[in-house]
Write a protein that holds these residues in place. Structure first.
Motif, mmCIF file in Angstrom:
data_model
loop_
_atom_site.group_PDB
_atom_site.id
_atom_site.type_symbol
_atom_site.label_atom_id
_atom_site.label_comp_id
_atom_site.label_asym_id
_atom_site.label_seq_id
_atom_site.Cartn_x
_atom_site.Cartn_y
_atom_site.Cartn_z
ATOM 1 N N GLU A 46 0.842 -1.203 0.000
ATOM 2 C CA GLU A 46 0.000 0.000 0.000
ATOM 3 C C GLU A 46 0.876 1.252 0.000
ATOM 4 O OE1 GLU A 46 -4.052 1.772 1.913
ATOM 5 O OE2 GLU A 46 -3.004 0.246 3.093
ATOM 6 N N LEU A 95 -1.611 5.997 2.231
ATOM 7 C CA LEU A 95 -2.311 5.788 3.495
ATOM 8 C C LEU A 95 -1.988 6.953 4.426
ATOM 9 C CD1 LEU A 95 -3.947 3.729 5.324
ATOM 10 C CD2 LEU A 95 -1.695 2.965 6.139
ATOM 11 N N ALA A 110 -6.256 6.852 9.052
ATOM 12 C CA ALA A 110 -6.463 5.425 9.250
ATOM 13 C C ALA A 110 -6.825 5.083 10.690
ATOM 14 C CB ALA A 110 -5.201 4.662 8.843
ATOM 15 N N CYS A 136 -3.803 -3.000 9.192
ATOM 16 C CA CYS A 136 -3.200 -3.230 7.873
ATOM 17 C C CYS A 136 -2.721 -4.670 7.734
ATOM 18 C CB CYS A 136 -2.027 -2.270 7.663
ATOM 19 S SG CYS A 136 -2.488 -0.542 7.417
ATOM 20 N N SER A 146 -5.242 -7.219 7.064
ATOM 21 C CA SER A 146 -5.774 -7.167 5.707
ATOM 22 C C SER A 146 -4.778 -7.676 4.673
ATOM 23 C CB SER A 146 -6.194 -5.731 5.385
ATOM 24 O OG SER A 146 -7.054 -5.679 4.275
ATOM 25 N N VAL A 203 -1.510 -6.646 4.269
ATOM 26 C CA VAL A 203 -0.488 -5.687 3.832
ATOM 27 C C VAL A 203 0.860 -6.097 4.430
ATOM 28 C CG1 VAL A 203 0.260 -3.281 3.840
ATOM 29 C CG2 VAL A 203 -2.184 -3.834 3.639
ATOM 30 N N ALA A 262 3.810 -0.818 3.734
ATOM 31 C CA ALA A 262 2.981 0.372 3.539
ATOM 32 C C ALA A 262 3.833 1.623 3.660
ATOM 33 C CB ALA A 262 1.846 0.421 4.562
ATOM 34 N N THR A 319 3.160 5.601 4.640
ATOM 35 C CA THR A 319 2.108 6.413 5.244
ATOM 36 C C THR A 319 2.472 7.887 5.206
ATOM 37 O OG1 THR A 319 0.667 6.646 7.174
ATOM 38 C CG2 THR A 319 2.998 6.277 7.621
ATOM 39 N N SER A 346 -4.775 1.495 -3.075
ATOM 40 C CA SER A 346 -4.606 1.866 -1.669
ATOM 41 C C SER A 346 -5.958 2.244 -1.074
ATOM 42 C CB SER A 346 -3.617 3.029 -1.523
ATOM 43 O OG SER A 346 -2.307 2.636 -1.877
ATOM 44 N N THR A 384 -10.988 -1.602 3.619
ATOM 45 C CA THR A 384 -9.686 -2.160 3.962
ATOM 46 C C THR A 384 -9.025 -2.553 2.649
ATOM 47 O OG1 THR A 384 -10.464 -4.447 4.070
ATOM 48 C CG2 THR A 384 -10.599 -3.155 6.119
#
Length: 328
Positions: A10, A13, A18, A81, A84, A86, A89, A91, A271, A281
Motif C-alpha cells: 500500500e 495511506l 487510518a 493493515c 488485511s 499488507v 505500507a 504512510t 490503496s 480495507t
C-alpha cells in the motif's frame, strides 16, 4: 476466487486518516475532549462531502497530542493493515499535526512512530515507511516549514515528501520551493492531484512539482492525451477506488476508471487512503475490484508488483519485501 488473503503493498495511506473511530473516541474520553458531531449513532465518522470530511479529519486528529498518542495510533493502524494482508505500507505523516512544524518536536514524534512501527514489524511482519506531507490548504509558507522538517529527518525511514489536502487551494507552483527542498535532501516525491482537480490540475502538478507518483490521478481519464503521457512517462498512480466512490467522485465501483487506466498502460496501484472514513480495507478493495472488473489473481499480482517497483524505500528493504511476497 478469494483475493482477500493475497499479500499487498500500500502506497497511499494517511496515518491519522487510518485511525479507527473507536481509537479516537477512547482517546477523546481520556483527554475529556468533546467530539460531538463527527460520529454517527453507530460510532462511525460522519460527513456530507469532501470539505466536511477534511474538517472531521482535523477534528479527530486534534486529540492526538503527544508522541505517545502517535505511537499508540501507529500500533492500531498497523494491526489493521496486517490483518488485511499488507506486508509493506508507506504512510503520510505531517509535522503540522506532529509538533507544529518545530523540528525538535517533530523528531520526538517521528521517533515514537518509528519505534511503534518497528515493534509491529517484529510482531506482525508489516514494514512501514514515512512520507512527510505538507497540507495544501494550510498554505505555502507552512509547507516550507514542513519541507525543512522533512529534509532534516530524511533517511532510511522518512523516504518521501508529498502534498495533500484541498486540491483547489492555491496552485502547485506555490509549493515548488518545498518540493525542491525535499528533492535536494534526497527524498522521493508524490503529490495529490487529479481527484477534485481535473486533467489541467495534473498537468500543472507535473510541471511545477515533478513528482514520480500521483495520489489519485484518476481524472486523467477525462483526457486521452494525458493518459498516454502518464503511461509513456511511467508516472505511478496511487489509486484509492473506495475513497473515490465514498466521496462521490464516481457513483459506483464499475464506473471507476482504474480498469480503463490500467488497460491504457498506466501504472496503477491500489490503496485505501483513509480506510475507516470510507468503510474499507485493502482486502475489501481487492474484493470489490474483483467483483467490478473480474480481475483475477494475475491482475492483482501485476498491481502488487507495480506498487513494489514504485516504493520509496531503500534497495535492501525493497528486496526483503520482494522475498516476503514471493514466499506468500
Amino acid at each position: 476466487m478469494s483475493v482477500a488473503s493475497l499479500p499487498k503493498v500500500e502506497l497511499h495511506l494517511h496515518l491519522e486518516g487510518a485511525a479507527p473511530p473507536s481509537f479516537i473516541r477512547g482517546l477523546a474520553a481520556e483527554k475529556h475532549v468533546d467530539l460531538t458531531g463527527i460520529f454517527d449513532t453507530r460510532g462511525h465518522y460522519v460527513y456530507r462531502d469532501f470539505w466536511e470530511f477534511l474538517k472531521v479529519y482535523e477534528a479527530a486528529t486534534g486529540v492526538l497530542q503527544s508522541p505517545e498518542d502517535y505511537a499508540r495510533l501507529t500500533r492500531a493502524v498497523l494491526a489493521d493493515c496486517a490483518a488485511s494482508g499488507v506486508v509493506y505500507a508507506e504512510t503520510f505523516v505531517s509535522p503540522d499535526f506532529c509538533g507544529g512544524r518545530d523540528v525538535g518536536a517533530w523528531r520526538d514524534y517521528l521517533a515514537a512512530i518509528r519505534e511503534a512501527a518497528e515493534a509491529a514489524e517484529r510482531s506482525d511482519g508489516i514494514t512501514l515507511r514515512g512520507i512527510v506531507t505538507c497540507i495544501r490548504h494550510f498554505g505555502p509558507e507552512k509547507a516550507r516549514e514542513t519541507a525543512l522538517c522533512a529534509a532534516e529527518t530524511a533517511g532510511d525511514w522518512v523516504v518521501g515528501f508529498g502534498i495533500a489536502g484541498d486540491e483547489q487551494a492555491g496552485a502547485p507552483k506555490d509549493f515548488a520551493w518545498s518540493f525542491d527542498c525535499a528533492r535536494e535532501a534526497g527524498l522521493r516525491l508524490t503529490a495529490h492531484a487529479g481527484e477534485w482537480g481535473g486533467p489541467d490540475a495534473i498537468r500543472d502538478t507535473l510541471a511545477a512539482l515533478r513528482p514520480e507518483r500521483l495520489g489519485h490521478g484518476v481524472r486523467a481519464i477525462e483526457d486521452p492525451a494525458l493518459v498516454d503521457r502518464l503511461a509513456e512517462d511511467g508516472i505511478v498512480l496511487e489509486v484509492c477506488p473506495g475513497s473515490n466512490v465514498a466521496l462521490g467522485l464516481y457513483p459506483g465501483w464499475r464506473s471507476h476508471p482504474i480498469d480503463r487506466l490500467a488497460r491504457a498502460g498506466c501504472k496503477v496501484t491500489v490503496s485505501t487512503d483513509d480506510p475507516p472514513f470510507f468503510h474499507t480495507t485493502m482486502a475489501h478493495e481487492f474484493e470489490r475490484l474483483h467483483d467490478a472488473f473480474d480481475w483475477d489473481e494475475g491482475e492483482f499480482d501485476r498491481i502488487t508488483r507495480t506498487a513494489l517497483d514504485a516504493v520509496f524505500c531503500d534497495a535492501d528493504t525493497k528486496a526483503r519485501i520482494a522475498k516476503r511476497l514471493e514466499r506468500a
